[in-house]
Design a protein around this motif. Structure first.
Motif, PDB file in Angstrom:
ATOM      1  N   ARG A  15      45.567  29.579  44.513  1.00  0.00           N
ATOM      2  CA  ARG A  15      45.385  31.037  44.453  1.00  0.00           C
ATOM      3  C   ARG A  15      44.332  31.436  45.472  1.00  0.00           C
ATOM      4  O   ARG A  15      43.176  31.043  45.360  1.00  0.00           O
ATOM      5  CB  ARG A  15      44.971  31.461  43.051  1.00  0.00           C
ATOM      6  CG  ARG A  15      46.111  31.336  42.042  1.00  0.00           C
ATOM      7  CD  ARG A  15      45.698  31.676  40.612  1.00  0.00           C
ATOM      8  NE  ARG A  15      44.820  32.811  40.467  1.00  0.00           N
ATOM      9  CZ  ARG A  15      45.218  34.083  40.357  1.00  0.00           C
ATOM     10  NH1 ARG A  15      46.497  34.383  40.397  1.00  0.00           N
ATOM     11  NH2 ARG A  15      44.336  35.056  40.206  1.00  0.00           N
ATOM     12  N   CYS A  49      50.965  29.006  48.838  1.00  0.00           N
ATOM     13  CA  CYS A  49      49.849  29.619  48.120  1.00  0.00           C
ATOM     14  C   CYS A  49      50.321  30.838  47.334  1.00  0.00           C
ATOM     15  O   CYS A  49      51.298  31.488  47.698  1.00  0.00           O
ATOM     16  CB  CYS A  49      48.759  30.067  49.095  1.00  0.00           C
ATOM     17  SG  CYS A  49      47.982  28.733  50.004  1.00  0.00           S
ATOM     18  N   ALA A  50      49.575  31.150  46.285  1.00  0.00           N
ATOM     19  CA  ALA A  50      49.765  32.400  45.550  1.00  0.00           C
ATOM     20  C   ALA A  50      48.700  33.364  46.053  1.00  0.00           C
ATOM     21  O   ALA A  50      47.503  33.095  45.933  1.00  0.00           O
ATOM     22  CB  ALA A  50      49.611  32.161  44.058  1.00  0.00           C
ATOM     23  N   VAL A  81      46.346  36.518  46.148  1.00  0.00           N
ATOM     24  CA  VAL A  81      45.688  37.493  45.288  1.00  0.00           C
ATOM     25  C   VAL A  81      45.253  38.625  46.208  1.00  0.00           C
ATOM     26  O   VAL A  81      44.551  38.411  47.185  1.00  0.00           O
ATOM     27  CB  VAL A  81      44.477  36.878  44.560  1.00  0.00           C
ATOM     28  CG1 VAL A  81      43.781  37.927  43.712  1.00  0.00           C
ATOM     29  CG2 VAL A  81      44.910  35.671  43.726  1.00  0.00           C
TER      30      VAL A  81
END
Length: 125
Positions: free
Chosen positions: A9, A32-33, A35
């Motif tokens: 994240r 990837c995540a 944010v």
């Protein structure tokens, strides 16, 4: 291509919408995540202090005319590694922020990957 960043994240603070979209694409391609991205310091500070389980952050140094260092301080206090992004490179940072992983704009996918891995202390091998 390494899978070392898969599922990580990553908070993105970037005020230029095209750059933010590029970063999102690059990070998502690495697994990837993302944010955010957050486009101002106030929202970035909220995300840096309240988002659960951040693995790292990419911080544009100059965000809408304000410096990102309060966000960097908040991340450092939480133990979240970060990478500065700036058109001036590390030389453009105040002395006490030098030594942190920094990418210079314009950047490449490889530069982002390597800087994140360095920040997170992941072997580049």
């Amino acid at each position: 291509m390494t899978n070392a960043l898969q599922g990580r994240r990553v908070l993105v603070i970037e005020d230029e919408s095209l750059v933010a979209m590029l970063l999102e694409t690059i990070l998502e391609d690495m697994g990837c995540a993302v944010v955010g991205p957050e486009s101002n310091i106030d929202d970035g500070l909220v995300a840096a202090t309240t988002e659960a389980s951040l693995d790292a952050a990419l911080l544009d140094v100059n965000v809408a005319g304000r410096e990102v260092f309060p966000v960097a301080d908040a991340l450092r206090a939480r133990g979240v590694p970060f990478v500065f992004s700036t058109g001036y490179g590390e030389a453009g940072l105040p002395e006490h922020w030098r030594g942190n992983p920094t990418i210079q704009k314009p950047f490449t996918e490889g530069a982002i990957r390597d800087a994140l891995m360095k920040a997170m202390n992941i072997s580049l091998a």
